[in-house]
Scaffold this motif. Sequence first.
Motif, PDB file in Angstrom:
ATOM      1  N   PRO B   5       0.915  -1.123  -0.118  1.00 35.10           N
ATOM      2  CA  PRO B   5       0.144  -0.162  -0.055  1.00 35.10           C
ATOM      3  C   PRO B   5       0.814   1.281   0.244  1.00 35.10           C
ATOM      4  CG  PRO B   5      -0.767  -1.599   1.680  1.00 35.10           C
ATOM      5  CD  PRO B   5       0.644  -1.989   1.029  1.00 35.10           C
ATOM      6  N   ALA B   6       1.922   1.222   0.744  1.00 37.31           N
ATOM      7  CA  ALA B   6       2.605   2.636   0.733  1.00 37.31           C
ATOM      8  C   ALA B   6       3.493   2.770  -0.434  1.00 37.31           C
ATOM      9  CB  ALA B   6       3.860   2.364   1.962  1.00 37.31           C
ATOM     10  N   LEU B   7       3.856   1.481  -1.003  1.00 39.43           N
ATOM     11  CA  LEU B   7       4.655   1.743  -2.133  1.00 39.43           C
ATOM     12  C   LEU B   7       3.723   2.320  -3.396  1.00 39.43           C
ATOM     13  CD1 LEU B   7       7.221   1.132  -3.849  1.00 39.43           C
ATOM     14  CD2 LEU B   7       6.394  -1.084  -4.440  1.00 39.43           C
ATOM     15  N   ILE B   8       2.462   1.700  -3.378  1.00 45.07           N
ATOM     16  CA  ILE B   8       1.556   2.115  -4.534  1.00 45.07           C
ATOM     17  C   ILE B   8       1.256   3.621  -4.107  1.00 45.07           C
ATOM     18  CG2 ILE B   8      -0.932   2.091  -5.216  1.00 45.07           C
ATOM     19  CD1 ILE B   8      -0.977  -0.789  -4.482  1.00 45.07           C
ATOM     20  N   GLY B   9       0.991   3.968  -2.612  1.00 44.63           N
ATOM     21  CA  GLY B   9       0.752   5.422  -2.684  1.00 44.63           C
ATOM     22  C   GLY B   9       2.250   6.253  -3.063  1.00 44.63           C
ATOM     23  N   PHE B  10       3.353   5.878  -2.680  1.00 38.29           N
ATOM     24  CA  PHE B  10       4.488   6.363  -3.074  1.00 38.29           C
ATOM     25  C   PHE B  10       4.619   6.866  -4.670  1.00 38.29           C
ATOM     26  CE2 PHE B  10       9.250   6.003  -4.223  1.00 38.29           C
ATOM     27  CZ  PHE B  10       9.542   7.282  -3.615  1.00 38.29           C
ATOM     28  N   VAL B  11       4.316   5.687  -5.271  1.00 38.50           N
ATOM     29  CA  VAL B  11       4.464   5.669  -6.900  1.00 38.50           C
ATOM     30  C   VAL B  11       3.360   6.944  -7.485  1.00 38.50           C
ATOM     31  CG1 VAL B  11       4.481   4.768  -8.989  1.00 38.50           C
ATOM     32  CG2 VAL B  11       5.596   3.799  -6.975  1.00 38.50           C
ATOM     33  N   VAL B  12       2.083   6.457  -7.070  1.00 36.31           N
ATOM     34  CA  VAL B  12       0.989   7.324  -7.698  1.00 36.31           C
ATOM     35  C   VAL B  12       0.939   8.390  -7.246  1.00 36.31           C
ATOM     36  CG1 VAL B  12      -1.595   6.936  -8.104  1.00 36.31           C
ATOM     37  CG2 VAL B  12      -0.243   4.790  -7.967  1.00 36.31           C
ATOM     38  N   PHE B  13       0.925   8.801  -5.926  1.00 32.36           N
ATOM     39  CA  PHE B  13       0.848  10.015  -5.335  1.00 32.36           C
ATOM     40  C   PHE B  13       1.963  10.811  -5.148  1.00 32.36           C
ATOM     41  CE2 PHE B  13      -3.218   7.578  -4.467  1.00 32.36           C
ATOM     42  CZ  PHE B  13      -3.992   8.280  -5.389  1.00 32.36           C
ATOM     43  N   ALA B  14       3.114  10.347  -5.233  1.00 32.92           N
ATOM     44  CA  ALA B  14       4.272  11.172  -4.800  1.00 32.92           C
ATOM     45  C   ALA B  14       5.418  11.249  -6.151  1.00 32.92           C
ATOM     46  CB  ALA B  14       4.985  10.664  -3.713  1.00 32.92           C
ATOM     47  N   VAL B  15       5.621  10.203  -6.482  1.00 32.74           N
ATOM     48  CA  VAL B  15       6.714  10.118  -7.677  1.00 32.74           C
ATOM     49  C   VAL B  15       5.943  10.429  -9.144  1.00 32.74           C
ATOM     50  CG1 VAL B  15       8.183   8.706  -9.174  1.00 32.74           C
ATOM     51  CG2 VAL B  15       7.690   8.264  -6.803  1.00 32.74           C
ATOM     52  N   TYR B  16       4.765  10.012  -9.386  1.00 38.94           N
ATOM     53  CA  TYR B  16       4.279  10.346 -10.434  1.00 38.94           C
ATOM     54  C   TYR B  16       3.818  11.725 -10.671  1.00 38.94           C
ATOM     55  CZ  TYR B  16       0.640  10.111 -14.321  1.00 38.94           C
ATOM     56  OH  TYR B  16      -0.197  10.539 -15.308  1.00 38.94           O
ATOM     57  N   PRO B  17       3.033  12.396  -9.603  1.00 36.35           N
ATOM     58  CA  PRO B  17       2.811  13.717  -9.736  1.00 36.35           C
ATOM     59  C   PRO B  17       3.931  14.665  -9.853  1.00 36.35           C
ATOM     60  CG  PRO B  17       1.634  12.603  -7.749  1.00 36.35           C
ATOM     61  CD  PRO B  17       2.537  11.521  -8.424  1.00 36.35           C
ATOM     62  N   THR B  18       4.887  14.230  -9.211  1.00 40.05           N
ATOM     63  CA  THR B  18       6.395  15.053  -9.220  1.00 40.05           C
ATOM     64  C   THR B  18       6.773  15.048 -10.995  1.00 40.05           C
ATOM     65  OG1 THR B  18       6.876  14.328  -6.866  1.00 40.05           O
ATOM     66  CG2 THR B  18       8.747  15.556  -8.391  1.00 40.05           C
ATOM     67  N   LEU B  19       6.885  13.954 -11.466  1.00 42.79           N
ATOM     68  CA  LEU B  19       7.283  13.797 -12.820  1.00 42.79           C
ATOM     69  C   LEU B  19       6.409  14.649 -13.649  1.00 42.79           C
ATOM     70  CD1 LEU B  19       8.798  10.190 -12.899  1.00 42.79           C
ATOM     71  CD2 LEU B  19       9.966  12.328 -12.732  1.00 42.79           C
ATOM     72  N   ARG B  20       5.091  14.299 -13.464  1.00 43.05           N
ATOM     73  CA  ARG B  20       4.014  14.812 -14.326  1.00 43.05           C
ATOM     74  C   ARG B  20       3.949  16.527 -13.918  1.00 43.05           C
ATOM     75  NH1 ARG B  20      -2.199  13.265 -14.247  1.00 43.05           N
ATOM     76  NH2 ARG B  20      -2.775  13.368 -16.240  1.00 43.05           N
ATOM     77  N   GLY B  21       4.343  16.831 -12.814  1.00 39.40           N
ATOM     78  CA  GLY B  21       4.394  18.329 -12.741  1.00 39.40           C
ATOM     79  C   GLY B  21       5.597  19.044 -13.400  1.00 39.40           C
ATOM     80  N   ILE B  22       6.822  18.240 -13.519  1.00 38.06           N
ATOM     81  CA  ILE B  22       7.743  18.904 -14.294  1.00 38.06           C
ATOM     82  C   ILE B  22       7.414  18.889 -15.812  1.00 38.06           C
ATOM     83  CG2 ILE B  22      10.048  18.292 -14.719  1.00 38.06           C
ATOM     84  CD1 ILE B  22      10.614  16.999 -12.147  1.00 38.06           C
ATOM     85  N   TYR B  23       6.734  17.889 -16.253  1.00 34.50           N
ATOM     86  CA  TYR B  23       6.304  17.735 -17.518  1.00 34.50           C
ATOM     87  C   TYR B  23       5.212  18.817 -17.975  1.00 34.50           C
ATOM     88  CZ  TYR B  23       3.521  16.547 -21.531  1.00 34.50           C
ATOM     89  OH  TYR B  23       2.803  16.345 -22.833  1.00 34.50           O
ATOM     90  N   LEU B  24       4.499  18.939 -17.023  1.00 31.65           N
ATOM     91  CA  LEU B  24       3.143  20.087 -17.293  1.00 31.65           C
ATOM     92  C   LEU B  24       3.802  21.424 -17.534  1.00 31.65           C
ATOM     93  CD1 LEU B  24       0.266  18.714 -15.171  1.00 31.65           C
ATOM     94  CD2 LEU B  24       0.610  18.781 -17.760  1.00 31.65           C
ATOM     95  N   SER B  25       4.842  21.716 -16.726  1.00 30.70           N
ATOM     96  CA  SER B  25       5.433  22.974 -16.791  1.00 30.70           C
ATOM     97  C   SER B  25       6.022  23.438 -18.249  1.00 30.70           C
ATOM     98  CB  SER B  25       6.363  23.311 -15.741  1.00 30.70           C
ATOM     99  OG  SER B  25       7.578  22.314 -15.794  1.00 30.70           O
ATOM    100  N   PHE B  26       6.361  22.272 -18.937  1.00 28.37           N
ATOM    101  CA  PHE B  26       6.793  22.498 -20.297  1.00 28.37           C
ATOM    102  C   PHE B  26       5.680  22.554 -21.355  1.00 28.37           C
ATOM    103  CE2 PHE B  26      10.552  21.015 -18.119  1.00 28.37           C
ATOM    104  CZ  PHE B  26      11.717  21.839 -18.502  1.00 28.37           C
ATOM    105  N   THR B  27       4.422  22.760 -20.758  1.00 23.43           N
ATOM    106  CA  THR B  27       3.282  22.562 -21.831  1.00 23.43           C
ATOM    107  C   THR B  27       2.368  23.851 -21.386  1.00 23.43           C
ATOM    108  OG1 THR B  27       2.118  21.517 -20.193  1.00 23.43           O
ATOM    109  CG2 THR B  27       3.220  20.051 -21.698  1.00 23.43           C
TER     110      THR B  27
END
Lengths: 313, 279
Positions: B5-27
């Motif tokens: 559960p912690a791993l899923i939370g980490f990947v889905v709600f911490a790692v993925y949003p961080t990367l997506r946030g960086i991506y979105l800032s170039f769009t």
Amino acid sequence: MVSTALGRPEAVPARKPRGRSTRRFSIGKGVAWLYIIVILVVTVFPFYWMLRTALSNNYSLITNPGSFLPVDFTWGAFGRVLGIASAEQSLAEGGSGASIQIAHFLLNSVIYATVSTVSIVFFSTLAAYAFSRLRWKGRELMFSLFLAALMVPGILTLLPNFVLVKDLGLLNTFAGMILPGALFSAFNIFFLRQFMLGLSEEIEEAALIDGAGRLRVLFQITLPMTSGPIITLSILGFITAWNDYFWPLLVTSDDSVRPLTLALAVFKQSSPQASPDWAGLMAATLVAALPMLILFMVFGKRIVNSIGFTGLK
Amino acid sequence: MLIAPALIGFVVFAVYPTLRGIYLSFTDFKVLSPPTWTGLENFQRLLGDQVFWSSLGVTVYFVVLSVVIGMSLSVVTAVVLHRLTSSTVIRGIIILPFLISGVVAATTWSWMLDSQLGIVNQLIEQLTGEPILFLGSRAWAIPSIALISVWKSMGYTAIIVFAGLQTIPPSIYEAGRIDGASELQMFRRLTLPLLRPVLAMVLVLTVIGAFQVFDIVAVTTKGGPANASNVLQMYIYDKAFGQFDFGYGATMSLALFAMLIVITFLQMRLMRASESDTN
């Protein structure tokens, strides 16, 4: 031995200080106590002022704004806020006619804060157990990755998380509000792991030898021994979730799931600029703060120690 | 597995949003239409955005005021309490404001600081005859918000510092006294250096928190008057949720994040660098 913090350090030795009793009357101590009293008064006064205003008649507040007692005492503001008072009644006492369905929002807050807290503490405990007791490949690497997450401030993940919740179709639901923070907390895992590493493993090993499963050991032996820190994290988590404003603001769009903090801000922002219903607002803030104040009455000492404790880790 | 559960939370709600946030800032992502890549356009826009720079200035002003006042008061309070009393009741009262939400604190203070009926202005008028437009004037908006923020968090910080003080063995002070050190000397030569790790941590956390101030501003001034209290998080919120300019909002978040990393790093270095010359 020098007792005065301010000035005359040479005056003391002559009369051979005998520990505390001689220090009690020093000027330094007097100033220090005065400082503490000022701090306490400034800390507590706004709470008193909420109560004083909430028990006043909103119209009469104008006539005597400096009075330290409620002006034209009435329970009306609480009546307005709780939706008990009729529209005429509330207008007569200076209400705006608008009310805030406190009971509804209170329930939302209870659901949001309770489910968030129970879930994050539970999953953090499982993870902390895995990190401190089980041996598996990649454990150390995973733990360092988790710790790195402590450094990332909320602001970077808030907008993308909003988009994610929106894509999942969970906007304006409890699930959308709770889910992003329900599974993973680097701080909780770290904190519980440190504690579990300090516990003796002997009892657990004995139980394992006697044929108990890992889960049974976790729930019947490790968990009870970890109850102190678990309660600490639960209290702090509950306070944080109860007072949370920004995230619920992003993902809710109407009153159905909005927690009280948010409803209160909306109530404040929608009150007329010219002559706001201050008595009503203060009654509402008091009701919003009350659960925390009760929590404080019950767990006061524990909260004080928890904060100091978590700060040192 | 227990960690799942912690791993899923980490990947889905911490790692993925961080990367997506960086991506979105170039769009040029606007929520309703899918994002298109615009390269460094947002960053160029950021450099030329007057409002961004002014709100960065406002934020820094707030951070400096609230952190300097807040930290000084917290440390003094903690030290004084530590020397005077071990009463849990007093420490309990001091953290009361930490327990209530920023919204409750801000609502109460905006009533107390009200220009006509607020009790603070009633007292000020009796002294000077002139009320102060605390939340309604450009000059006072940020100091007032800083004051509310300090009121809310001072006790919390003081309790952490207090806990840090309790880890210092009393024998050190005994030794200091035998050597004839005054209270002030002991504070400067013993307490402060020994507290350094706790103070460093508290400082980093308060600065990071102060940079992300939002709820008090949202309730009291909404960024006004005329952007005088338009802190960064308020501006980002306004861009993203008022004008649905998510790409640009993400860019500003990323910029704020980068600044926080640099500041945290510098603070750590400074705290460590000055460690050696005090001992």
